[in-house]
Structures are given as structure tokens and as C-alpha cells.
Design an enzyme around this catalytic site. Sequence first.
Site, PDB file in Angstrom:
ATOM      1  N   HIS A 156      -1.197   0.473  -9.801  1.00 25.40           N
ATOM      2  CA  HIS A 156      -1.811  -0.518  -8.906  1.00 25.40           C
ATOM      3  C   HIS A 156      -2.396  -1.702  -9.714  1.00 25.40           C
ATOM      4  CE1 HIS A 156      -3.709  -0.960  -4.659  1.00 25.40           C
ATOM      5  NE2 HIS A 156      -3.446  -2.153  -5.187  1.00 25.40           N
TER       6      HIS A 156
ATOM      7  N   ARG B 269       0.860  -1.185   0.000  1.00 24.56           N
ATOM      8  CA  ARG B 269       0.000   0.000   0.000  1.00 24.56           C
ATOM      9  C   ARG B 269       0.894   1.232   0.000  1.00 24.56           C
ATOM     10  NH1 ARG B 269      -3.524  -2.714  -1.554  1.00 24.56           N
ATOM     11  NH2 ARG B 269      -5.558  -3.142  -0.638  1.00 24.56           N
TER      12      ARG B 269
ATOM     13  N   GLU C  75      -3.765   7.597  -4.347  1.00 20.51           N
ATOM     14  CA  GLU C  75      -4.014   6.926  -5.619  1.00 20.51           C
ATOM     15  C   GLU C  75      -5.297   7.465  -6.232  1.00 20.51           C
ATOM     16  OE1 GLU C  75      -4.030   2.654  -5.450  1.00 20.51           O
ATOM     17  OE2 GLU C  75      -2.015   2.617  -4.616  1.00 20.51           O
TER      18      GLU C  75
HETATM   19  C1  GLV Z   1      -4.854  -5.177  -4.017  1.00 26.76           C
HETATM   20  O1  GLV Z   1      -4.105  -4.300  -3.711  1.00 26.76           O
HETATM   21  C2  GLV Z   1      -5.663  -5.896  -3.091  1.00 26.76           C
HETATM   22  O2  GLV Z   1      -5.671  -5.555  -1.893  1.00 26.76           O
HETATM   23  O3  GLV Z   1      -6.360  -6.832  -3.516  1.00 26.76           O
END
Ligand code: GLV
Length: 334
Positions: A288, A240, A269
Site C-alpha cells: 500500500h 482498496r 492489510e
Molecule cells: C490511500 O490509499 C488513500 O486513500 O489516501
Amino acid sequence: MSKPPILLTRRIPQAGLDLLDRFCEVRMWEKEAVVPTEWLMEHVPSAKGLVCLLTDQIDKPVLDVASSLKVVSTMAVGYDHINIAECTRRGIPVGYTPGVLTETTADFAFALMMAAARRVVEGASFVKEGRWKTWSPTFLLGQDLHEATLGIVGFGRIGQAMARRAKGFSMRVLACCASKQVGPQDEGLQDVEFRDFQTVLKESDFVSLHVPLTPQTHHLIGKTELQRMKTSSILINTARGRVIDSDALYEALGHHVIAYAALDVTDPEPIPVNDRLLTLSNCLIVPHIASASVATRSKMAVMTADNLLAGLKGERLPFIVNPEVYGNAKKERA
Ligand code: GLV
């Protein structure tokens, strides 16, 4: 019998959507954009089930108006976007998608590490810009992965999958984590050396982050930690964004305190186009996508639907974040 009304904050892959459509009255935010709070607040009061994404804040104000809600199901393994304590207090089980994205995410963390080490993105830009004039003995030299030391911070499912890959590249693997130690049954992990966090930072050529975002891991990597790392080291983040202090990272990269960062996740983000990190040549940022393979996203959608349908039926969710809603059971692992 009428189908229970449910809310989806975004279109999910078809396999999951088909399941939900069969058993539920689906209302969905159709745009490829984060669901507006007003839309969520308007429709959540009548919903019995809520399917959400990591982009949605499912917090107290939302739960306060969600008076019919029997289950929340997120299409993610990370659940820092949901106020779990408030869900539990209301007896609402929360589903998530552990396990299914482990290998895909580790593949991507490894891809980032290789791309950063061997300057793949710089090389590709160089060619596209028409600047490739000759082969040169000293041009775009990178770092070897083989025989280098990978430090894994957080040794859960994805951290372990990363270690298995590193073994295939003859890397030395250091790991630090709160709980998991390697047992004889953990094939491919026997050579992992467990060290404290500071030692992992100090001795690693590559540091890859695999911790969940919690109050304890918020800004886990800040100025002091970056200074502890080797000046040649490469930092990989597929966890994260907020695990790293972005200001400290900008300073560290700018002053070559560390060599490079490859980030799949940022804070915030999406990262604003004028963010200072985007001006750096030694920072690679992608949007991401670590779990974004066709197969894995489809499996995640089905798992999300299965969790939701179980909750609607009053059954135990197959993958639950807060089993305490059912009594004193321990958190389940995939
Ligand atoms: C992606 O970052 C998730 O948490 O699935």
C-alpha cells in the site's frame, strides 16, 4: 490562551506535524503500528481534534466516547475507515486529502502495470539468485503496453490520470464509471472510449481499478468478472483490497483464468505472510505505497493539518467529505 488538545493516531510527515504543534496540544501514538483501540478510547474523550489514518477504524464506539470532538481529519483520500454518517449526525466535519496524491498514485499504478507486463520483479529475483547464465531469445517474455488496451474501472481523478499516461504509451483506453464523461476541455482524454463494465473487462489487456470502496464496489471483481477477462489479462489494484474478492482472485490466478495481478492493496492489510496469494508466481503484492512519494506525503500531511485547524476554529474545512454538516452544500471536489 491554552491550545486545543488533539489526538494523532500516528506520526505524520514533519511539515504537517509542525503546523499542528504550533496551534495545538498534540498527543500522538508514537509507534509505527496501528493505534490500539484501548489507547484511542482512553484519549479520544478529551480531544477536540482527531488526525487519523486509513488503518484506523473511526466508528460508532469511538465517536460515542469522543464527546469533545469538533473535527476528524484523515491523511488519506479514501475515507471508508470512517463512519461518515455518524460523524455527520454529530455535526463533526471530516477532512480528507483529494487531488494532492492523484498523479503520484497514477504513477505507481502505471509502474505496477509495467512491472507486471515486463516481468521486472521476476527478472530482478532471477539475477539476485545467481540464475542468469545467458541471454535467451525466449526467456522472460512479457507483454507490450504500447498498442494494448487498458481498461480503467472508475474514472475519477486517478483513473483520468492513468488514462493520460496510457495515451503517452499509445494504448487504447477504455473506461467505465458512474458519472464522469470526457469533455472537450479534458486535455489528453478525448480518445478515451466509454464502455459498460462488462465490455471493459472483456476487451482489455490490462484492467486497472480506481473506484472508492463502498457497499456497491465491495467485491466488484469476483469469479464472474475474472472469467469475463482475457486469459492473458493483467489486473492492477491501487484502490482498496476489498474491491476484489481475494478467494476468487486466488482461484483465477491459480487456474490461469487471468495471467497476472499486481496489487498495492489487499484484504486484509497487511496481508498475512501465510496468505495463499503470496504463494503464486503470477501475483505481485506491494504494501500500500501508491501515494508514498516524499513530496506527496508531505503535502498530504499539510492538507490534513489545514483541515484539522480549520475545524478547530469552527471554519469550513478546505477539503471536506461531509459538507452536509454545514447545511445543504454539495460535496466539494479538489
Ligand atoms: C490511500 O490509499 C488513500 O486513500 O489516501
